[in-house]
Each structure stands twice: as C-alpha cells, then as structure tokens.
Design a protein around this motif. Structure first.
Motif, PDB file in Angstrom:
ATOM      1  N   ILE A   9      20.009  16.417  -3.753  1.00  0.00           N
ATOM      2  CA  ILE A   9      19.352  17.586  -2.900  1.00  0.00           C
ATOM      3  C   ILE A   9      19.566  17.131  -1.497  1.00  0.00           C
ATOM      4  O   ILE A   9      19.753  18.079  -0.587  1.00  0.00           O
ATOM      5  CB  ILE A   9      18.235  18.169  -3.480  1.00  0.00           C
ATOM      6  CG1 ILE A   9      18.402  18.677  -5.056  1.00  0.00           C
ATOM      7  CG2 ILE A   9      17.633  19.091  -2.615  1.00  0.00           C
ATOM      8  CD1 ILE A   9      17.364  18.633  -5.849  1.00  0.00           C
ATOM      9  N   MET A  55      18.559  28.682  -2.526  1.00  0.00           N
ATOM     10  CA  MET A  55      17.920  27.849  -3.703  1.00  0.00           C
ATOM     11  C   MET A  55      17.957  26.136  -3.291  1.00  0.00           C
ATOM     12  O   MET A  55      16.965  25.669  -3.567  1.00  0.00           O
ATOM     13  CB  MET A  55      18.732  28.186  -4.973  1.00  0.00           C
ATOM     14  CG  MET A  55      17.990  27.661  -6.168  1.00  0.00           C
ATOM     15  SD  MET A  55      16.393  28.321  -6.222  1.00  0.00           S
ATOM     16  CE  MET A  55      15.890  27.479  -7.616  1.00  0.00           C
ATOM     17  N   LEU A  56      19.050  25.898  -2.853  1.00  0.00           N
ATOM     18  CA  LEU A  56      19.157  24.561  -2.547  1.00  0.00           C
ATOM     19  C   LEU A  56      18.060  23.966  -1.487  1.00  0.00           C
ATOM     20  O   LEU A  56      17.335  23.017  -1.552  1.00  0.00           O
ATOM     21  CB  LEU A  56      20.506  24.212  -1.886  1.00  0.00           C
ATOM     22  CG  LEU A  56      20.785  22.444  -1.865  1.00  0.00           C
ATOM     23  CD1 LEU A  56      20.812  21.796  -3.124  1.00  0.00           C
ATOM     24  CD2 LEU A  56      22.350  22.333  -1.227  1.00  0.00           C
ATOM     25  N   ARG A  57      18.073  24.833  -0.446  1.00  0.00           N
ATOM     26  CA  ARG A  57      16.893  24.525   0.506  1.00  0.00           C
ATOM     27  C   ARG A  57      15.517  24.674   0.035  1.00  0.00           C
ATOM     28  O   ARG A  57      14.450  23.653   0.566  1.00  0.00           O
ATOM     29  CB  ARG A  57      17.216  25.423   1.703  1.00  0.00           C
ATOM     30  CG  ARG A  57      18.341  25.072   2.555  1.00  0.00           C
ATOM     31  CD  ARG A  57      18.263  25.779   4.042  1.00  0.00           C
ATOM     32  NE  ARG A  57      19.513  25.153   4.869  1.00  0.00           N
ATOM     33  CZ  ARG A  57      19.397  24.267   5.429  1.00  0.00           C
ATOM     34  NH1 ARG A  57      18.515  23.313   5.640  1.00  0.00           N
ATOM     35  NH2 ARG A  57      20.525  23.924   6.297  1.00  0.00           N
ATOM     36  N   VAL A  58      15.391  25.315  -0.875  1.00  0.00           N
ATOM     37  CA  VAL A  58      13.949  25.439  -1.517  1.00  0.00           C
ATOM     38  C   VAL A  58      13.712  24.226  -2.431  1.00  0.00           C
ATOM     39  O   VAL A  58      12.842  23.590  -2.129  1.00  0.00           O
ATOM     40  CB  VAL A  58      14.098  26.706  -2.534  1.00  0.00           C
ATOM     41  CG1 VAL A  58      12.711  26.752  -3.349  1.00  0.00           C
ATOM     42  CG2 VAL A  58      13.973  28.206  -1.886  1.00  0.00           C
ATOM     43  N   LEU A  59      14.612  23.752  -3.310  1.00  0.00           N
ATOM     44  CA  LEU A  59      14.414  22.655  -3.801  1.00  0.00           C
ATOM     45  C   LEU A  59      14.151  21.410  -2.924  1.00  0.00           C
ATOM     46  O   LEU A  59      13.592  20.343  -3.321  1.00  0.00           O
ATOM     47  CB  LEU A  59      15.720  22.446  -4.763  1.00  0.00           C
ATOM     48  CG  LEU A  59      15.908  23.009  -5.954  1.00  0.00           C
ATOM     49  CD1 LEU A  59      17.147  23.014  -6.714  1.00  0.00           C
ATOM     50  CD2 LEU A  59      14.681  23.164  -7.026  1.00  0.00           C
ATOM     51  N   TYR A  60      15.202  21.424  -1.638  1.00  0.00           N
ATOM     52  CA  TYR A  60      15.027  20.307  -0.768  1.00  0.00           C
ATOM     53  C   TYR A  60      13.454  20.298  -0.225  1.00  0.00           C
ATOM     54  O   TYR A  60      12.974  19.330   0.028  1.00  0.00           O
ATOM     55  CB  TYR A  60      15.991  20.593   0.504  1.00  0.00           C
ATOM     56  CG  TYR A  60      15.732  19.914   1.599  1.00  0.00           C
ATOM     57  CD1 TYR A  60      16.305  18.471   1.745  1.00  0.00           C
ATOM     58  CD2 TYR A  60      15.044  20.396   2.729  1.00  0.00           C
ATOM     59  CE1 TYR A  60      16.087  17.666   2.771  1.00  0.00           C
ATOM     60  CE2 TYR A  60      14.796  19.505   3.748  1.00  0.00           C
ATOM     61  CZ  TYR A  60      15.313  18.496   3.979  1.00  0.00           C
ATOM     62  OH  TYR A  60      15.055  17.623   5.046  1.00  0.00           O
TER      63      TYR A  60
END
Length: 199
Positions: free
Chosen positions: A187, A1-6
C-alpha cells in the motif's frame, strides 16, 4: 480506496508509538499532536546508496568493492518491533558499536528463538526480548559486520526495510521480504512510488 488504506496505515504507525509516550507521561497532548502531524508530513519511503558486497547477490551483485553500490528504496519504520519487523526481512540498521555506520542485513531470528552454532564450543542462547539476529547474505564477505560479530540487534537500531534495489532507471529489482512485510509495504509503495521521482 488505496489512498484511504494508505492514510489509515500511516496514521496508525504515527499514533501508536506516540500514544505510549502520552500515556506514560513523557509527552504532553500538544507534543503528541505535533509528533503525529510531523510524522505524517514525512514520506514513508526514501532512497540511499549502499556499497559493499555483504548482501550480494540480493544487493550489489557484481559491483566491485570500493565502487558506489546500488541505490535502494527503504520504507521507514517509525517504531520497529516484532509487530513491524519479520523473519526474512531485509532491513537497514545502525551498527550497535558505531553510530556512524549503517548496514543492510537479513533478519534470521526473532526474540525467544534459540541460536545454536555449528561450533560445539559455542553455548546455545535465546534471542532476548526487543532484539533480532541479522546476517549478511554473502558468506564470503567475512569482514562485513553482522550479529555474528555484534550479537543480537535491538529493534531500536532498525531504520527501515529495503523494498527495491536500483542500478538504473531501467534496471531495478523488487526485494522479497516476508509475506507480512510485502503485504504491509504494498500500500505504501503503491501510493508513494510516484513521489520518489527519477530513481
């Protein structure tokens, strides 16, 4: 999820300034696409060494003038504006009077804010649109240029925001910026910190 937000954050930052160019007719659709792809290929973080005591104690505390200063981690700001630069941020900016010089300074006033001096001879004024007021943290560093010398700073002259100061791989400090900046930078920092390698 963090990479998606990034990737969502990075894509928004790459697309917004280029959309303005596309809609104004300054960019073709092909140039728009190329600019966005090139921007997304570049990391959002980079490091640079700054010397001098203008930002002490925040950066370079106790480092004598003339010696190499601390390395800082900087988050590039593609299109600096009131939406990406906030009150109390520590920013890297270009000297408006000398393109070869860059400074680290603190943002203390934003567009529309009234500036009133302690000196009654100075006339109050408002920060113009598209500008901010930046100062050094160390008032003893009288020779260090800031807005008191060169006036309001155009957002266009801001390269990025300082996230860390690093003396060694085991001695580093997270720079406290505005709450908005800390939230946005978290992020980017979480994903790209490993890309910085050996600090």
């Amino acid at each position: 999820m963090l990479r998606v937000l990034y990737w969502l954050a990075r894509t928004r930052e790459a697309v917004e300034p280029n959309l303005r160019g596309l809609f104004s007719g300054k960019l073709t659709f092909s140039e728009f696409q190329q600019n966005v792809v090139e921007e997304l290929r570049r990391p959002a973080l980079y490091t640079k060494v700054f010397s001098g005591d203008a930002m002490s104690p925040t950066i370079n505390e106790g480092i004598p003038p003339g010696q190499a200063g601390e390395k800082v981690v900087i988050r590039r700001l593609i299109s600096p504006s009131e939406r990406t630069v906030f009150l109390d941020d520590i920013v890297v900016c270009r000297d408006p009077t000398d393109d070869r010089r860059n400074y680290v300074r603190r943002v203390i006033a934003m567009p529309g804010e009234e500036m009133i001096s302690d000196d009654p001879r100075d006339i109050p004024f408002c920060i113009p649109a598209g500008h901010c007021w930046v100062v050094r943290d160390n008032d003893k560093a009288m020779d260090a240029a800031d807005s008191r010398k060169f006036g309001p700073l155009s957002f266009d002259l801001i390269h990025g925001r300082v996230l860390y100061s690093i003396r060694s791989p085991t001695n580093f400090t997270r720079i406290v910026n505005s709450k908005n900046a800390m939230r946005r930078d978290h992020i980017i920092l979480a994903v790209e910190q490993s890309l910085l390698g050996d600090l």
